[in-house]
Design a protein around this motif. Structure first.
Motif, PDB file in Angstrom:
ATOM      1  N   ASN A   1       0.858  -1.176   0.000  1.00  0.00           N
ATOM      2  CA  ASN A   1       0.000   0.000   0.000  1.00  0.00           C
ATOM      3  C   ASN A   1       0.900   1.233   0.000  1.00  0.00           C
ATOM      4  O   ASN A   1       1.195   1.804   1.038  1.00  0.00           O
ATOM      5  CB  ASN A   1      -0.908  -0.005   1.233  1.00  0.00           C
ATOM      6  CG  ASN A   1      -1.914   1.125   1.199  1.00  0.00           C
ATOM      7  OD1 ASN A   1      -2.088   1.789   0.185  1.00  0.00           O
ATOM      8  ND2 ASN A   1      -2.557   1.364   2.326  1.00  0.00           N
ATOM      9  N   LEU A   2       1.376   1.610  -1.184  1.00  0.00           N
ATOM     10  CA  LEU A   2       2.344   2.692  -1.318  1.00  0.00           C
ATOM     11  C   LEU A   2       1.715   3.891  -2.015  1.00  0.00           C
ATOM     12  O   LEU A   2       0.903   3.742  -2.921  1.00  0.00           O
ATOM     13  CB  LEU A   2       3.561   2.214  -2.121  1.00  0.00           C
ATOM     14  CG  LEU A   2       4.366   1.074  -1.492  1.00  0.00           C
ATOM     15  CD1 LEU A   2       5.367   0.518  -2.492  1.00  0.00           C
ATOM     16  CD2 LEU A   2       5.081   1.556  -0.246  1.00  0.00           C
ATOM     17  N   SER A   3       2.113   5.075  -1.580  1.00  0.00           N
ATOM     18  CA  SER A   3       1.653   6.297  -2.227  1.00  0.00           C
ATOM     19  C   SER A   3       2.862   7.138  -2.600  1.00  0.00           C
ATOM     20  O   SER A   3       3.928   7.022  -1.987  1.00  0.00           O
ATOM     21  CB  SER A   3       0.724   7.085  -1.297  1.00  0.00           C
ATOM     22  OG  SER A   3       1.396   7.419  -0.095  1.00  0.00           O
ATOM     23  N   GLY A   4       2.696   7.995  -3.616  1.00  0.00           N
ATOM     24  CA  GLY A   4       3.813   8.813  -4.041  1.00  0.00           C
ATOM     25  C   GLY A   4       3.604   9.400  -5.416  1.00  0.00           C
ATOM     26  O   GLY A   4       2.474   9.648  -5.849  1.00  0.00           O
ATOM     27  N   TYR A   5       4.704   9.608  -6.137  1.00  0.00           N
ATOM     28  CA  TYR A   5       4.671  10.214  -7.461  1.00  0.00           C
ATOM     29  C   TYR A   5       5.418   9.323  -8.440  1.00  0.00           C
ATOM     30  O   TYR A   5       6.392   8.661  -8.070  1.00  0.00           O
ATOM     31  CB  TYR A   5       5.333  11.599  -7.433  1.00  0.00           C
ATOM     32  CG  TYR A   5       4.584  12.612  -6.617  1.00  0.00           C
ATOM     33  CD1 TYR A   5       3.596  13.408  -7.186  1.00  0.00           C
ATOM     34  CD2 TYR A   5       4.861  12.779  -5.260  1.00  0.00           C
ATOM     35  CE1 TYR A   5       2.907  14.340  -6.439  1.00  0.00           C
ATOM     36  CE2 TYR A   5       4.180  13.709  -4.494  1.00  0.00           C
ATOM     37  CZ  TYR A   5       3.201  14.483  -5.086  1.00  0.00           C
ATOM     38  OH  TYR A   5       2.517  15.400  -4.345  1.00  0.00           O
ATOM     39  N   LYS A   6       4.964   9.347  -9.689  1.00  0.00           N
ATOM     40  CA  LYS A   6       5.551   8.439 -10.669  1.00  0.00           C
ATOM     41  C   LYS A   6       5.490   9.043 -12.067  1.00  0.00           C
ATOM     42  O   LYS A   6       4.463   9.535 -12.510  1.00  0.00           O
ATOM     43  CB  LYS A   6       4.797   7.111 -10.635  1.00  0.00           C
ATOM     44  CG  LYS A   6       5.239   6.099 -11.667  1.00  0.00           C
ATOM     45  CD  LYS A   6       4.393   4.843 -11.535  1.00  0.00           C
ATOM     46  CE  LYS A   6       4.690   3.845 -12.630  1.00  0.00           C
ATOM     47  NZ  LYS A   6       3.847   2.652 -12.540  1.00  0.00           N
TER      48      LYS A   6
END
Length: 809
Positions: A28-33
């Protein structure tokens, strides 16, 4: 975007050809890509402060916990990496033919999340498959991260296995300098060994000798405080208390007499303690801050002025980054779920109409249970996405103290310059496999690591030159003083600096007159000690004189429990009245009395053949030496004096020498008697054998006058002039010479390095143990080794004479 679908798969082979994959767990990862570029740079930032609790349901596919506690400061770091990558992509002089993409994850300030992100980063941008690289597209370059030291230690162990470079902007723990454990770890923040030394020098500069320490329960806090304590304690500074967060230590701080408190902790770990100290109205302390919290807005709580006013701390280099502030203000709240959460947290609203409507209904029900349709049309708490970030005073938009932010900026540029050098490698002059170059579109991580280790560049806008020495940068810090104005607004005033690479005498510079303290009393005291030099003390203790000063107690004193007066130390020695002393006296007296009784018996029978045959004088000298040996042990009791130390050691050595030399003289006589008896028996046997042979020869000749008789008794050796060739005089001479040699050695010992009484204050801090110092270990070993030699010779003599009959002894 929200990477809730990232998963870990387990692949197994069935038979020889068919393989299947089974879903094991979901990350369950969040961020920018953005991976549609030639090269991708990874990033990891602790945007949230902790992981959220889970329901513990095991009836479905497990999903790792989400995160909570949004951190605006670290979100600014994340945006700085995006800003730096965009800036690099727009430049024509740096990577002109290569655009950088990015994959940035939120570590939630938690090791488990950092490991999840590392596995996903290593194995693929879309899904994690440990031990395999399943991602397609642009190659992964390096990881910028992962925030705190504990997080970087966890990620660096994994990345090191795959030779992936890691450039940290915030992990300063000295443990990370080990290239054996972390071969691919580099950082743009100084190693904490410099900071620990800097704080120690600050404490010694002001002459503080009574301080408390607080450390976070992680490698950053433990290593930092450990290095600091080792340095100040060696210089004579005493540690009043040493506590670890997050343990509840408010009472310890409030009741401690130490007014100087050194804190190695992150702002997240320290913030709860600050809240409690403010609630308990703890004041009149001077805090020494590590770089992790010295300028953090998270610490700035209502009432913090009375607690933390006058704080001194060390901050890493600060810089102005043109264009960053506008980038932070131009944020699109709908571009990414993480950005949406930031916007909603900052403005205390929601960007989703239905959610806002539901929240309004809940509030209305709590008031009167109903809500009008008019109100339902315009629900409270709804964000438009056009709110003005500039009008808010928030740590996110505050660009006045860009320290860690600047470190992030440098880390991204370090990776970019390494990639630039790789891309512009001249074929035939490269560093790999016979001067080969690496392909920027398909390179191995270890190849980029080579360029990172050897990168050297100047940071845009600041012209600071960056290069790595064993993965570290220079140890430069600004010394910061917390100063509040009349309105309660804080200013971080630069009052000096520390440069770990300068000459020792030039490393620290402090502008004493610029420092503002908590109150006038403390200020006056510190003004009086600015020019003082703290001396190194090896013994004694201190007691507290006032908030800043400690007075050194004498060598024979110790501070009382309240640390406000010196009291005499407990004096300890082996006394006559102690159980061990009484036991020793009884044994010694009993042995001496028994020996004296034997001497009396000898005197009463002085004219008997037994006494005469054993040489009365030598026997009495033997008995006398035994009495001396028994009684000299009593001299070890009582308070040691110089005469008693010399007497006890010398009397024991001479007593053993006289005793053993007397025994050796007697044993020598017995040995010679045994050898003479053996020779006489041999001669007797030879004579008897010759006579018998002659008689037998005469008998065989037929002479009637010859009668063969056995006239010789081989056991009759009473007539042997060689048996007693060692007289009593010889025995006495042996004993006298052997004892004289020991006496001469002891005399030299007493003249050169005699035993003496001394006070042992190092064994126990609160006691003085009175004991004897032998003076010279070499002398005492030689003297008692001589006694051992005499005993060995006497044993050899006695062993040779062991078969001598009793009537010859």
């Amino acid at each position: 975007m929200n990477f809730t679908s990232l998963s870990v798969w387990l692949c197994s082979v069935k038979g020889q050809a068919q393989s299947t994959c089974k879903l094991k767990a979901k990350f369950n990862l969040s961020g920018y890509k953005d991976v549609k570029k030639k090269v991708v740079v990874g990033g990891m930032f602790p945007v949230h402060m902790r992981i959220a609790s889970t329901d513990g349901n095991t009836s479905r596919v497990p999903v790792s916990s989400g995160c909570e506690g949004f951190n605006f400061r670290t979100f600014r770091w994340t945006q700085t990496m995006l800003f730096a990558i965009n800036e690099i992509n727009e430049r024509k002089d740096l990577l002109p033919n290569t655009d950088l993409g990015y994959v940035i994850y939120d570590s939630c300030f938690t090791i488990s999340k950092a490991v999840e992100g590392t596995l996903t980063y290593l194995t693929g941008q879309d899904e994690a498959v440990p031990n395999y690289r399943c991602g397609s597209g642009a190659p992964l370059a390096a990881l910028v991260g992962a925030g705190g030291s504990d997080l970087s230690i966890a990620t660096a162990r994994i990345l090191g296995l795959y030779h992936f470079p890691q450039v940290s902007y915030f992990s300063s723990c000295s443990a990370l300098e080990s290239k054996f454990q972390f071969p691919t770890f580099l950082r743009t923040i100084p190693n904490d060994k410099h900071q620990s030394t800097a704080i120690a020098k600050l404490v010694l500069h002001f002459g503080w000798t009574w301080v408390g320490t607080i450390a976070a329960d992680d490698d950053y806090g433990k290593y930092g405080i450990k290095d600091f304590k080792e340095q100040v304690e060696e210089a004579g500074v005493c540690i009043s208390f040493s506590e670890t967060l997050p343990k509840r230590i408010v009472q310890t701080v409030a009741e401690a007499t130490a007014k100087i408190i050194v804190v190695f902790s992150s702002d997240v770990d320290l913030s709860p303690l600050i809240t409690e100290l403010i609630r308990h109205n703890v004041t009149n302390r001077t805090w020494i801050a590590s770089e992790a919290w010295v300028t953090s807005a998270l610490i700035m709580q209502p009432g913090v002025r009375s607690l933390l006013g006058g704080t001194l701390g060390f901050g890493i280099k600060r810089a102005t980054i043109p264009g960053l502030e506008q980038h932070l203000l131009d944020l699109d709240p709908f571009a990414n779920p993480l950005t949406e959460e930031f916007w909603e947290t900052l403005f205390n609203c929601t960007l989703h109409y239905n959610k806002a409507l539901w929240q309004m209904d809940q509030r209305a029900k709590e008031v009167n249970g109903t809500v009008s349709k008019a109100k339902r049309a315009l629900p409270d708490g709804l964000c438009t996405g056009k709110e003005d970030l500039a009008r808010l005073s928030n740590t996110y938009t505050d660009v006045s103290q860009l320290r860690v932010t600047y470190s992030v900026y440098k880390a991204v540029y370090a990776v970019a310059h390494a990639l630039h050098n790789m891309e512009h490698c001249v074929e035939g002059k490269g560093p790999f496999n016979g001067k080969d170059c690496a392909d920027i579109t398909n390179f191995e991580p270890w190849q980029l690591m080579y360029y990172l280790k050897n990168v050297r560049f100047k940071v845009p806008h600041t012209d600071e030159e960056i290069y790595f020495e064993d993965g570290d940068v220079e140890g430069f810090y600004e010394i910061i003083n917390w100063q509040f104005d009349s309105n309660g607004e804080i200013s971080y005033i630069n009052v000096g600096h520390y440069n770990g690479t300068a000459a020792p005498e030039d490393r620290m510079t402090i502008k004493n007159d610029s420092i503002v303290w908590n109150n006038e009393i403390l200020e006056q005291h510190n003004q009086s000690v600015y020019s003082s030099q703290i001396e190194t003390y090896k013994h004694g203790d201190i007691f507290l004189k006032d908030a800043r000063e400690c007075i050194l107690c004498g060598e024979d004193d110790w501070s009382n429990e309240a640390h406000d007066a010196c009291v005499p130390k407990i004096i300890e020695f082996l006394a006559f009245g102690e159980p061990l002393g009484i036991t020793l006296i009884v044994i010694s007296a009993f042995g001496a009395l028994v020996t004296i009784a034997v001497a009396v018996v000898f005197i009463m029978n002085i004219g008997t053949p037994l006494v005469k045959a054993n040489d009365a004088l030598l026997s009495f000298s033997l008995l006398f030496s035994l009495v001396v040996t028994f009684l000299c042990s009593i001299v070890f009791l009582g308070e040691p004096q110089n005469w008693s130390c010399m007497t006890s050691q010398v009397a024991l050595a001479l007593g053993f020498a006289l005793c053993l030399s007397s025994i050796m003289g007697k044993a020598a006589v017995l040995m010679l008697r045994a050898q003479a008896l053996k020779a006489a028996r041999a001669r007797s046997k030879a004579a008897a054998k010759a006579a018998k042979a002659a008689a037998e020869a005469a008998a065989n000749s037929g002479s009637p006058d010859v009668i063969v008789t056995n006239t010789t008794n081989i056991n009759d050796v009473s007539v042997n002039p060689e048996v007693d060739r060692l007289t009593f005089a010889h025995q006495r001479a042996i004993a006298a010479v052997a004892t004289l040699i020991q006496a001469i050695a002891c005399t030299v010992w007493l003249i050169v390095l005699p035993p003496h009484a001394f006070k042992n204050t190092s064994a126990q801090n609160i006691k003085i143990i009175l004991e004897c110092d032998e003076g010279s270990v070499v002398f005492i070993c030689c003297i008692f080794a001589y006694d051992i030699l005499l005993a060995l010779i006497a044993f050899i003599f006695a062993f040779i004479a062991r078969k001598l009959e009793d009537h010859f002894r």
